[in-house]
Design a protein around this motif. Structure first.
Motif, PDB file in Angstrom:
ATOM      1  N   HIS A  88       4.224   0.125  -8.253  1.00  0.00           N
ATOM      2  CA  HIS A  88       4.076   0.693  -9.594  1.00  0.00           C
ATOM      3  C   HIS A  88       4.395   2.175  -9.676  1.00  0.00           C
ATOM      4  O   HIS A  88       4.274   2.754 -10.765  1.00  0.00           O
ATOM      5  CB  HIS A  88       2.677   0.395 -10.146  1.00  0.00           C
ATOM      6  CG  HIS A  88       1.560   0.981  -9.318  1.00  0.00           C
ATOM      7  ND1 HIS A  88       0.985   0.294  -8.267  1.00  0.00           N
ATOM      8  CD2 HIS A  88       0.939   2.174  -9.375  1.00  0.00           C
ATOM      9  CE1 HIS A  88       0.041   1.049  -7.728  1.00  0.00           C
ATOM     10  NE2 HIS A  88      -0.004   2.196  -8.374  1.00  0.00           N
ATOM     11  N   MET A  89       4.777   2.797  -8.578  1.00  0.00           N
ATOM     12  CA  MET A  89       5.186   4.205  -8.669  1.00  0.00           C
ATOM     13  C   MET A  89       6.218   4.512  -7.594  1.00  0.00           C
ATOM     14  O   MET A  89       6.290   3.828  -6.572  1.00  0.00           O
ATOM     15  CB  MET A  89       3.985   5.143  -8.532  1.00  0.00           C
ATOM     16  CG  MET A  89       3.274   5.073  -7.195  1.00  0.00           C
ATOM     17  SD  MET A  89       2.102   6.462  -6.998  1.00  0.00           S
ATOM     18  CE  MET A  89       0.996   6.206  -8.352  1.00  0.00           C
ATOM     19  N   PRO A  90       7.053   5.544  -7.823  1.00  0.00           N
ATOM     20  CA  PRO A  90       8.006   5.947  -6.788  1.00  0.00           C
ATOM     21  C   PRO A  90       7.267   6.473  -5.565  1.00  0.00           C
ATOM     22  O   PRO A  90       6.119   6.902  -5.666  1.00  0.00           O
ATOM     23  CB  PRO A  90       8.809   7.077  -7.447  1.00  0.00           C
ATOM     24  CG  PRO A  90       8.565   6.933  -8.915  1.00  0.00           C
ATOM     25  CD  PRO A  90       7.192   6.345  -9.052  1.00  0.00           C
ATOM     26  N   GLU A 100       0.841  -1.199   0.000  1.00  0.00           N
ATOM     27  CA  GLU A 100       0.000   0.000   0.000  1.00  0.00           C
ATOM     28  C   GLU A 100       0.872   1.244   0.000  1.00  0.00           C
ATOM     29  O   GLU A 100       1.998   1.234   0.483  1.00  0.00           O
ATOM     30  CB  GLU A 100      -0.894   0.029   1.242  1.00  0.00           C
ATOM     31  CG  GLU A 100      -1.910  -1.087   1.278  1.00  0.00           C
ATOM     32  CD  GLU A 100      -2.851  -0.972   2.462  1.00  0.00           C
ATOM     33  OE1 GLU A 100      -2.472  -0.314   3.455  1.00  0.00           O
ATOM     34  OE2 GLU A 100      -3.956  -1.523   2.376  1.00  0.00           O
ATOM     35  N   MET A 101       0.302   2.313  -0.534  1.00  0.00           N
ATOM     36  CA  MET A 101       0.925   3.642  -0.429  1.00  0.00           C
ATOM     37  C   MET A 101       0.037   4.485   0.475  1.00  0.00           C
ATOM     38  O   MET A 101      -0.963   5.063   0.014  1.00  0.00           O
ATOM     39  CB  MET A 101       1.061   4.309  -1.802  1.00  0.00           C
ATOM     40  CG  MET A 101       2.051   3.635  -2.725  1.00  0.00           C
ATOM     41  SD  MET A 101       2.440   4.670  -4.168  1.00  0.00           S
ATOM     42  CE  MET A 101       3.784   5.664  -3.502  1.00  0.00           C
ATOM     43  N   PRO A 102       0.371   4.577   1.764  1.00  0.00           N
ATOM     44  CA  PRO A 102      -0.520   5.275   2.709  1.00  0.00           C
ATOM     45  C   PRO A 102      -0.765   6.735   2.325  1.00  0.00           C
ATOM     46  O   PRO A 102      -1.890   7.226   2.479  1.00  0.00           O
ATOM     47  CB  PRO A 102       0.234   5.179   4.041  1.00  0.00           C
ATOM     48  CG  PRO A 102       1.185   4.046   3.876  1.00  0.00           C
ATOM     49  CD  PRO A 102       1.534   3.988   2.428  1.00  0.00           C
ATOM     50  N   ALA A 103       0.246   7.427   1.837  1.00  0.00           N
ATOM     51  CA  ALA A 103       0.087   8.844   1.517  1.00  0.00           C
ATOM     52  C   ALA A 103      -0.851   9.062   0.336  1.00  0.00           C
ATOM     53  O   ALA A 103      -1.423  10.142   0.182  1.00  0.00           O
ATOM     54  CB  ALA A 103       1.446   9.471   1.232  1.00  0.00           C
ATOM     55  N   HIS A 104      -0.994   8.030  -0.495  1.00  0.00           N
ATOM     56  CA  HIS A 104      -1.847   8.159  -1.671  1.00  0.00           C
ATOM     57  C   HIS A 104      -3.185   7.449  -1.496  1.00  0.00           C
ATOM     58  O   HIS A 104      -4.056   7.570  -2.357  1.00  0.00           O
ATOM     59  CB  HIS A 104      -1.144   7.596  -2.916  1.00  0.00           C
ATOM     60  CG  HIS A 104       0.112   8.330  -3.280  1.00  0.00           C
ATOM     61  ND1 HIS A 104       0.926   7.939  -4.320  1.00  0.00           N
ATOM     62  CD2 HIS A 104       0.690   9.423  -2.745  1.00  0.00           C
ATOM     63  CE1 HIS A 104       1.957   8.766  -4.395  1.00  0.00           C
ATOM     64  NE2 HIS A 104       1.843   9.675  -3.446  1.00  0.00           N
ATOM     65  N   GLY A 105      -3.320   6.651  -0.452  1.00  0.00           N
ATOM     66  CA  GLY A 105      -4.564   5.956  -0.207  1.00  0.00           C
ATOM     67  C   GLY A 105      -4.880   4.862  -1.204  1.00  0.00           C
ATOM     68  O   GLY A 105      -6.041   4.546  -1.435  1.00  0.00           O
ATOM     69  N   HIS A 106      -3.842   4.261  -1.776  1.00  0.00           N
ATOM     70  CA  HIS A 106      -4.110   3.164  -2.711  1.00  0.00           C
ATOM     71  C   HIS A 106      -3.158   2.009  -2.498  1.00  0.00           C
ATOM     72  O   HIS A 106      -2.113   2.137  -1.879  1.00  0.00           O
ATOM     73  CB  HIS A 106      -4.047   3.650  -4.165  1.00  0.00           C
ATOM     74  CG  HIS A 106      -2.686   4.088  -4.609  1.00  0.00           C
ATOM     75  ND1 HIS A 106      -1.660   3.205  -4.866  1.00  0.00           N
ATOM     76  CD2 HIS A 106      -2.170   5.317  -4.839  1.00  0.00           C
ATOM     77  CE1 HIS A 106      -0.594   3.882  -5.245  1.00  0.00           C
ATOM     78  NE2 HIS A 106      -0.870   5.172  -5.222  1.00  0.00           N
ATOM     79  N   GLY A 107      -3.543   0.887  -3.035  1.00  0.00           N
ATOM     80  CA  GLY A 107      -2.704  -0.297  -2.999  1.00  0.00           C
ATOM     81  C   GLY A 107      -1.995  -0.500  -4.313  1.00  0.00           C
ATOM     82  O   GLY A 107      -1.765   0.453  -5.068  1.00  0.00           O
TER      83      GLY A 107
HETATM   84 CU   LIG Z   1       0.866   6.173  -5.126  1.00  0.00          CU
END
Ligand SMILES: [Cu+2]
Length: 122
Positions: free
Chosen positions: A95-97, A65-72
């Motif tokens: 899938h992203m930095p 997960e990316m907590p700062a972006h709210g997505h998995g």
């Molecule tokens: Cu992200």
């Protein structure tokens, strides 16, 4: 989480990856391919132990997960038991930095444990 050499070296070397606190009945030891973790598809090898003994037959889940972006992740890792308390998760797709938290969950009967790995990808 107890991280084996490759990831531990990454932590010591540049501070870009870290583990968060272990909790529960199992200990996780994690290595990755590639090492260090990179953008795109990664494989995690997870050794699950209880009091030093390998744990087979556990239900193991890996949840990036990316907590700062709210997505998995764009893909759901499939976990395969390798025997000897070892499990392989693929694809662990970052899938992203940015800042990823890869959740690790294991259950077996009444026993359970949660842990996670933090990674910063550039
Ligand atoms: Cu992200």
């Amino acid at each position: 989480v107890r991280l084996l050499c490759s990831i531990a070296l990454l932590i010591a070397g540049c501070g870009e990856a870290a583990s968060t606190g272990a909790g529960g009945d199992f200990t996780f030891a994690v290595t990755s391919d590639p090492s260090p973790l990179g953008l795109g598809r990664n494989t995690l090898y997870i050794e699950v132990t209880a009091d030093g003994a390998p744990v087979d037959g556990a239900q193991v889940e890996v949840d990036p997960e990316m907590p700062a972006h709210g997505h998995g992740s764009t893909e759901s890792p499939q976990v395969e038991a390798l025997g000897g308390g070892r499990y392989r998760a693929f694809p662990v797709t970052l899938h992203m930095p940015g800042h990823w938290v890869i959740g690790l969950h294991a259950t077996k009967g009444d026993l359970a444990a949660d842990d996670s790995i933090e990674v910063r990808l550039r």
